[in-house]
Motif scaffolding. Structure first.
Motif, short mmCIF file in Angstrom:
data_model
loop_
_atom_site.label_atom_id
_atom_site.label_comp_id
_atom_site.label_asym_id
_atom_site.label_seq_id
_atom_site.Cartn_x
_atom_site.Cartn_y
_atom_site.Cartn_z
N GLY A 459 -83.65 -77.01 25.73
CA GLY A 459 -84.45 -76.32 26.73
C GLY A 459 -84.35 -77.03 28.07
O GLY A 459 -83.83 -78.14 28.18
N ALA A 460 -84.84 -76.36 29.13
CA ALA A 460 -84.79 -76.93 30.47
C ALA A 460 -85.89 -76.34 31.33
O ALA A 460 -86.38 -75.23 31.08
CB ALA A 460 -83.43 -76.69 31.11
N ASP A 461 -86.25 -77.09 32.35
CA ASP A 461 -87.20 -76.64 33.37
C ASP A 461 -86.54 -76.85 34.72
O ASP A 461 -86.29 -77.98 35.13
CB ASP A 461 -88.49 -77.44 33.26
CG ASP A 461 -89.52 -77.06 34.32
OD1 ASP A 461 -89.27 -76.11 35.08
OD2 ASP A 461 -90.56 -77.74 34.39
N THR A 462 -86.25 -75.76 35.41
CA THR A 462 -85.64 -75.85 36.74
C THR A 462 -86.66 -75.58 37.85
O THR A 462 -86.27 -75.31 38.99
CB THR A 462 -84.46 -74.86 36.86
OG1 THR A 462 -84.94 -73.54 36.58
CG2 THR A 462 -83.34 -75.23 35.90
N GLY A 463 -87.94 -75.65 37.50
CA GLY A 463 -88.97 -75.49 38.50
C GLY A 463 -90.01 -74.45 38.18
O GLY A 463 -91.05 -74.37 38.84
N SER A 464 -89.75 -73.63 37.17
CA SER A 464 -90.69 -72.56 36.84
C SER A 464 -91.19 -72.66 35.40
O SER A 464 -91.62 -71.67 34.82
CB SER A 464 -90.02 -71.20 37.06
OG SER A 464 -88.82 -71.10 36.31
N GLY A 465 -91.09 -73.86 34.80
CA GLY A 465 -91.58 -74.07 33.44
C GLY A 465 -90.46 -74.15 32.43
O GLY A 465 -89.30 -73.79 32.71
#
Length: 510
Positions: A459-465
């Motif tokens: 998973g990843a969070d690029t700024g919006s969760g």
């Protein structure tokens, strides 16, 4: 409440196995005074020969490594995942720490140091040859003689199921004879793949603790003789029995100051590698060792009768102060200048090293790795991709004979995207695991959640969760090595502008 993914100390005077729930393969253990030390195989990673410390045999910390660079250096400029440092033995003699190990392609090496912190000597080749593995020295205080025993790797020598013994010079630098077979496993009914010998003197006998029967399915044996060169009697002293502990495989015997005996050994657990168990040990009425619960591994047991210690486990987290990384990290080959950059703040700056093998993490020497620390855990790290080089990329990976990674890549138009890729066992190139998406400010927080069976959820969070990415990926080991967590930065070959990636706040939680 502890945020460690695994602790062996249960806090009530008991411990659970494994005491080291990670790939500390082929462990050997030593007591000096009130301190216990352990080393393990490190294969083709650098630095090699990890050094762990404990005061109670249950709570361990990683304090360093004995070998900074693998030798011969020119052979380890590229990844050699299953070669290098195999099955070391750790000893203390005449005020000096000694480690002997076998490189299956070159022979028996040793290093030594006046203290566990070093400085450690440069590796010295004691016995050159192919297929020489699992060496163990003994300085016999009764006779003043020194000895060495080792096993054989059939893949290099055509020989297996044999233990060869030598007289050794007291300085540990040479052998005094051509050696001879002191134990022929073919002559012991039912025994095969005899290896991993650890040599001791006790009760008027020479003792060899050695496993047989194979890593996944075998047992731990003990052999004794009045003379070093034999003949030896043999007995199985630890087997799986009705427990879930397959193997159990090679390790070392240690005695506390009060005279209590303990045995540490490994269990092969697939992608998790070879985890380490602690077994009680006693001497039976017939003067043979009895390990575990009547010869079977224990799951939970009272701790050794030693002073109480703080709960501890080898470090995993890292803020990379000043751009430095902790001893839990190793490179997949001998490191080169310029792979990292020191600086005043926190965060690891990895150069995007140009490589024609950038599509295959298994072939990159500049991957910084650490062991999977438990059966279930979550790893997270922050990342920022700097520079303008097209094709530069960096990320967080699970690396084995198959691999998968999630991270950032800069496209030809200068935009940065979040990408997730993988390669199956035997595949020569990676493929997309999920559709790429924009990373507007060139940064992200990355996550790998590992569940039972080494199943990895990205998973990843690029700024919006946080957003999950791709399908579940099943981590795989190499032939002898468990899967690894890795940080990397790379770029296509060429003379383009340099790029780098900064990693911050690496965390592992249950």
């Amino acid at each position: 409440m502890s945020r460690r993914p695994w602790t062996a100390d249960l806090g009530d005077g008991t411990y659970r196995n494994p005491v080291l729930n990670a790939d500390w393969s082929d462990p050997d253990v030593l007591r000096v005074g009130e301190d216990y030390y352990l080393t393990a195989s490190s294969f083709g990673r650098a630095p090699g020969l990890p050094l762990l410390h404990s005061r109670d045999l249950v709570n361990w910390t990683l304090v360093g490594h004995a070998v900074e660079r693998l030798v011969p250096e020119e052979e380890f400029t590229e990844p050699q995942h299953d070669r290098g440092v195999w099955a070391p033995s750790l000893r203390h003699h005449d005020g000096t720490f000694w480690i002997f190990w076998g490189d299956p392609d070159h022979g028996v090496y040793q290093v030594n140091a006046p203290a566990i912190q070093g400085p450690w000597s440069t590796p010295h080749l004691v016995k050159p040859g192919k297929g020489l593995i699992d060496p163990c020295p003994l300085w016999d205080e009764e006779s003043g003689e020194a000895y060495l025993v080792h096993a054989w790797a059939k893949s290099r020598s055509g020989v297996k199921n044999r233990l060869t013994g030598h007289r050794m010079s007291p300085d540990g630098r040479g052998l005094l004879d051509d050696g001879r077979t002191i134990v022929d496993g073919d002559q012991i009914p039912g025994w095969f793949t005899l290896e991993g010998p650890k040599l001791y003197r006790h009760d008027g006998h020479f003792w060899i603790f050695a496993p047989a029967g194979g890593v996944e399915t075998g047992w731990q044996g003990a052999l004794r003789a009045r003379d070093f060169f034999g003949p030896y009697e043999a007995r199985v002293v630890l087997r799986q029995g009705g427990t879930p502990v397959n193997g159990p495989h090679q390790g070392g015997w240690v005695r506390t100051p009060a005279g209590d005996d303990w045995f540490l050994h490994f269990q092969a657990r697939g992608a998790y590698g070879r985890v380490v168990h602690l077994q009680p040990m006693r001497w039976g009425e017939d003067r043979w060792p009895v390990i575990g619960d009547a010869g079977e591994p224990v799951a939970v047991h009272p701790k050794p009768g030693l002073p109480r210690q703080p709960v501890a486990a080898p470090a995993t987290d890292d803020d990379f102060p000043g751009g430095r990384y902790g001893p839990q990290w190793q490179w997949t080959a001998n490191p080169r200048p310029g792979w990292t950059a020191r600086h005043a703040g926190d965060g690891l700056r990895l150069s995007c090293v140009p490589s024609g093998q950038a599509h295959d993490l298994r072939r990159l020497p500049h991957v910084l790795v650490q062991r999977l620390p438990a059966e279930r855990f979550t790893a997270e790290v922050g990342i920022r991709l700097d520079g303008t080089a097209a094709g530069a990329r960096a990320g967080l990976a699970v690396l084995g004979d198959a691999f998968s990674w999630i991270g950032l890549q800069r496209d030809a138009d200068g935009t940065v995207r979040l990408v997730h890729r993988f390669a199956e066992t035997g595949a020569e190139r990676e493929r997309d695991a999920a559709a790429a998406r924009s990373a507007p400010d060139g940064s992200a927080r990355l996550r790998i959640e590992v569940t039972e069976g080494a199943r990895c959820h990205f998973g990843a969070d690029t700024g919006s969760g946080w957003t999950p990415s791709g399908e579940v990926f099943a981590a795989t080991p190499w032939r002898w090595v468990g899967a690894l967590l890795g940080l990397f930065a790379t770029a296509p070959p060429g003379d383009g502008p340099p790029s780098a990636a900064t990693f911050t706040h690496f965390r592992i939680t249950p």
